[in-house]
Design a protein around this motif. Structure first.
Motif, short mmCIF file in Angstrom:
data_model
loop_
_atom_site.label_atom_id
_atom_site.label_comp_id
_atom_site.label_asym_id
_atom_site.label_seq_id
_atom_site.Cartn_x
_atom_site.Cartn_y
_atom_site.Cartn_z
N ASP A 210 0.55 -1.68 -0.05
CA ASP A 210 0.28 -0.33 0.34
C ASP A 210 1.07 0.93 -0.11
OD1 ASP A 210 0.83 0.01 2.95
OD2 ASP A 210 -0.96 0.32 3.82
N PHE A 211 0.45 2.55 0.00
CA PHE A 211 0.94 3.48 -0.39
C PHE A 211 2.08 3.53 0.94
CE2 PHE A 211 0.59 8.54 -0.36
CZ PHE A 211 1.46 9.18 -1.15
N VAL A 212 1.01 4.04 2.18
CA VAL A 212 1.85 4.31 3.80
C VAL A 212 3.38 3.15 3.31
CG1 VAL A 212 1.78 4.13 5.79
CG2 VAL A 212 -0.09 5.74 4.54
N THR A 213 3.25 1.73 3.31
CA THR A 213 4.67 1.06 3.16
C THR A 213 5.54 1.76 2.19
OG1 THR A 213 2.65 -0.83 4.03
CG2 THR A 213 5.19 -1.33 2.68
N LYS A 214 4.33 1.77 0.79
CA LYS A 214 5.87 3.09 0.23
C LYS A 214 6.59 3.75 0.81
CE LYS A 214 3.82 1.03 -3.94
NZ LYS A 214 3.01 -0.43 -3.46
N LEU A 215 5.64 4.96 1.44
CA LEU A 215 6.51 6.25 1.72
C LEU A 215 7.27 5.52 2.71
CD1 LEU A 215 3.21 8.73 2.16
CD2 LEU A 215 5.06 8.52 0.94
N VAL A 216 6.82 4.56 4.10
CA VAL A 216 7.45 4.52 4.94
C VAL A 216 9.54 3.45 4.29
CG1 VAL A 216 7.98 2.82 7.07
CG2 VAL A 216 6.51 3.56 6.96
N GLU A 217 8.66 2.49 2.67
CA GLU A 217 10.72 2.74 3.00
C GLU A 217 11.32 3.31 1.67
OE1 GLU A 217 8.92 -0.52 0.19
OE2 GLU A 217 8.28 -2.04 1.13
N ALA A 218 10.63 4.19 1.73
CA ALA A 218 11.08 5.55 1.17
C ALA A 218 12.12 6.68 1.93
CB ALA A 218 9.88 6.65 0.75
N ALA A 219 11.76 6.44 3.39
CA ALA A 219 12.30 6.57 4.75
C ALA A 219 13.35 6.44 5.01
CB ALA A 219 11.58 7.58 5.83
N ASP A 220 13.55 5.07 5.30
CA ASP A 220 13.82 3.71 6.16
C ASP A 220 14.79 3.27 5.33
OD1 ASP A 220 12.29 4.57 8.15
OD2 ASP A 220 11.36 2.20 8.39
N GLU A 221 14.79 3.58 3.73
CA GLU A 221 15.99 2.21 3.14
C GLU A 221 16.26 3.11 1.88
OE1 GLU A 221 13.55 -1.14 0.81
OE2 GLU A 221 11.97 -1.44 2.95
N ARG A 222 15.49 4.12 1.67
CA ARG A 222 15.84 5.27 0.57
C ARG A 222 16.98 6.44 0.79
NH1 ARG A 222 11.77 3.72 -2.08
NH2 ARG A 222 11.12 6.01 -2.67
N GLN A 223 16.45 7.23 2.56
CA GLN A 223 15.85 7.74 2.76
C GLN A 223 16.14 8.95 2.30
OE1 GLN A 223 19.24 5.92 3.69
NE2 GLN A 223 18.09 5.44 4.62
N GLU A 227 11.70 12.02 8.74
CA GLU A 227 10.64 11.35 9.50
C GLU A 227 8.99 12.34 9.84
OE1 GLU A 227 8.65 8.45 11.90
OE2 GLU A 227 10.71 8.48 10.56
N LEU A 228 10.12 13.65 10.03
CA LEU A 228 8.73 14.72 9.88
C LEU A 228 7.84 14.67 8.35
CD1 LEU A 228 7.25 17.21 10.68
CD2 LEU A 228 9.30 18.62 10.08
N GLU A 229 8.62 14.85 7.34
CA GLU A 229 7.97 14.65 5.86
C GLU A 229 7.45 12.72 6.11
OE1 GLU A 229 11.81 17.42 3.86
OE2 GLU A 229 11.67 14.50 3.55
N LEU A 230 7.75 12.52 6.94
CA LEU A 230 6.82 10.34 6.16
C LEU A 230 5.79 11.04 7.39
CD1 LEU A 230 6.65 8.05 5.87
CD2 LEU A 230 7.82 7.82 8.33
N ARG A 231 5.80 11.79 8.87
CA ARG A 231 4.23 11.87 8.83
C ARG A 231 3.35 12.85 8.46
NH1 ARG A 231 4.30 15.26 14.04
NH2 ARG A 231 4.22 13.35 15.41
N THR A 232 4.08 14.20 7.88
CA THR A 232 3.38 14.77 7.09
C THR A 232 3.09 14.43 5.45
OG1 THR A 232 5.00 16.64 8.10
CG2 THR A 232 4.06 16.97 5.55
N ALA A 233 3.06 13.67 5.39
CA ALA A 233 3.15 12.96 3.70
C ALA A 233 1.87 11.94 4.36
CB ALA A 233 3.75 11.82 3.34
N VAL A 234 1.79 11.37 5.34
CA VAL A 234 0.34 10.51 5.73
C VAL A 234 -0.50 11.64 6.10
CG1 VAL A 234 -0.30 8.84 7.62
CG2 VAL A 234 1.72 8.74 6.63
N VAL A 235 -0.66 12.86 7.02
CA VAL A 235 -1.52 13.31 7.94
C VAL A 235 -2.36 13.99 6.32
CG1 VAL A 235 -1.82 16.16 8.39
CG2 VAL A 235 -0.60 13.39 9.85
N ASN A 236 -1.51 14.69 5.60
CA ASN A 236 -1.66 15.79 4.69
C ASN A 236 -2.58 14.45 3.41
OD1 ASN A 236 -1.67 17.91 3.38
ND2 ASN A 236 -0.31 17.18 1.03
#
Length: 403
Positions: A210-223, A227-236
């Motif tokens: 799903d989309f949220v997992t892809k965002l998490v992978e973008a933050a954790d695996e590819r930097q 962390e703020l941008e990750l939360r903001t992406a989900v909230v937005n």
């Protein structure tokens, strides 16, 4: 003796007044007199030609970032969130964030979701069609928009009402009453932030497709995200996807109800659903302005623009501008005419494919299933500046086929 011609007087529009309407006679007179007006926030561009030029002008940047500051809000949860949203990034950071978000909003993904759009619309209409009346916002546009976001983010659909309440409250921050509503906005932000953090933690522990997992992978695996941008992406994704769709769909329904011939036309011809969405966004956009900011001093069409000036491109005024030959009437079968309800240039709304598709599906099914629709007393509206739309819209109708 100087022969310099004095600059013509420029109209002033008090867009900070919650009771002011950008479709008022005062605003129309200002458009007739000048391509722009002065406002408490900067300048407002009222005509289509000048607005189109400014959307592409490289001397301007996205200007929405300054909205809280314009209204005396200089800190807090919403302030931090708003400053880290995709819409308010520029240059390489904007391109980086857009690449991360893009996969969730492609036409292929949206097309795959259309059967679910139809299912939700049919189910919601089933809930009120036998009564012959409903509040179309509370019983259709709000749950429809919120449940689609739940599907997109793989969130439990039963949580749609909580998500809708958060989003509606945070949406008040994009209107001229932001300062007065700030305590409620901050509370909703705190709760939605906590919810987003829990969803992110869940995907980290149990990755999904799903989309949220892809965002998490973008933050954790590819930097690729902080962390703020990750939360903001989900909230937005939760907030913007629900609030603007609910408002714009409510405005489209309102326009179709006011023009009963157009409702019936769409009820007979579903191919007019997409044109109906575009026409509603042209004459009744939820986003009443698209914002830019000058990054240097320059001259534009006889006006001296100073660096730092906020420029609001007024969407409905430009979309119905007679100087550009635009229609001032609502006609879903008329020749397609341009609007910028989704912004433009590199800052065009990321979710425009999704919004166009889900609104078209909703309008198709509504007009196919009910007829003789009239407005009944009790409608409530957001102010007609900032982001606008009905918050309550009672209607009466007859099911098609009933005598």
């Amino acid at each position: 003796m100087s022969t310099q011609t004095a600059e013509p007087e420029v109209p002033f529009l008090d867009m900070k007044d919650p009771n002011f309407s950008l479709q008022s006679p005062e605003a129309r007179a200002a458009r007739d007199k000048s391509w722009y007006a002065k406002t408490p926030y900067g300048i407002a561009v009222l005509r289509q030609a000048e607005a189109n030029k400014m959307l592409k002008d490289k001397r301007l940047r996205q200007g929405s970032w300054a909205w809280p500051d314009h209204n005396g809000v200089h800190s807090g949860l919403f302030y931090d969130f708003w400053g880290s949203t995709l819409i308010n990034y520029e240059g390489a950071d904007h391109a980086r964030l857009r690449r991360v978000h893009n996969p969730a909003f492609t036409p292929k993904v949206v097309e795959s979701l259309k059967p679910r759009f139809e299912q939700i619309a049919e189910e919601l209409i089933d809930g009120f069609i036998e009564r012959g009346e409903c509040d179309i916002v509370a019983e259709f546009t709000e749950p429809y928009a919120a449940r689609i976001i739940c599907i997109l983010l793989d969130l439990p659909e039963v949580e749609w009402k909580t998500i809708a309440d958060w989003s509606s409250t945070i949406g008040l921050a994009l209107g001229v009453t932001i300062k007065e509503e700030l305590p409620n906005i901050e509370q909703a932000m705190a709760e939605l932030n906590a919810y987003a953090d829990a969803v992110i933690a869940s995907r980290r522990a149990n990755p999904q497709d799903d989309f949220v997992t892809k965002l998490v992978e973008a933050a954790d695996e590819r930097q690729a995200l902080s962390e703020l941008e990750l939360r903001t992406a989900v909230v937005n994704a939760v907030f913007a996807g629900m609030d603007t769709t609910r408002n714009q769909l409510g405005l489209a329904i309102y326009m179709l109800v006011k023009h009963s011939d157009q409702w019936e036309l769409l009820g007979r011809d579903s191919s007019l659903a997409r044109p109906a969405v575009e026409e509603a966004m042209r004459v009744a956009p939820t986003v009443t302005w698209v914002t830019r900011e000058a990054i240097e001093d320059f001259e534009f069409e006889g006006a001296q623009i100073e660096k730092g000036t906020t420029i609001h491109l007024i969407t409905e005024s430009a979309g119905t501008d007679p100087h550009a030959g635009s229609r001032t009437t609502f006609n879903i079968a008329g020749e397609s005419q341009s609007h910028f309800g989704f912004g433009g240039g590199i800052h065009q709304c990321l979710g425009h494919y999704l919004a166009r598709a889900d609104m078209a599906e909703a309008l198709t099914i509504l007009t196919r299933r009910i007829t003789d629709v009239t407005l009944t007393p009790g409608a409530e509206w957001l102010p007609e500046t900032g982001n606008t739309g009905p918050t309550s819209l009672p209607i009466r109708f007859r099911a098609r086929g009933d005598q």
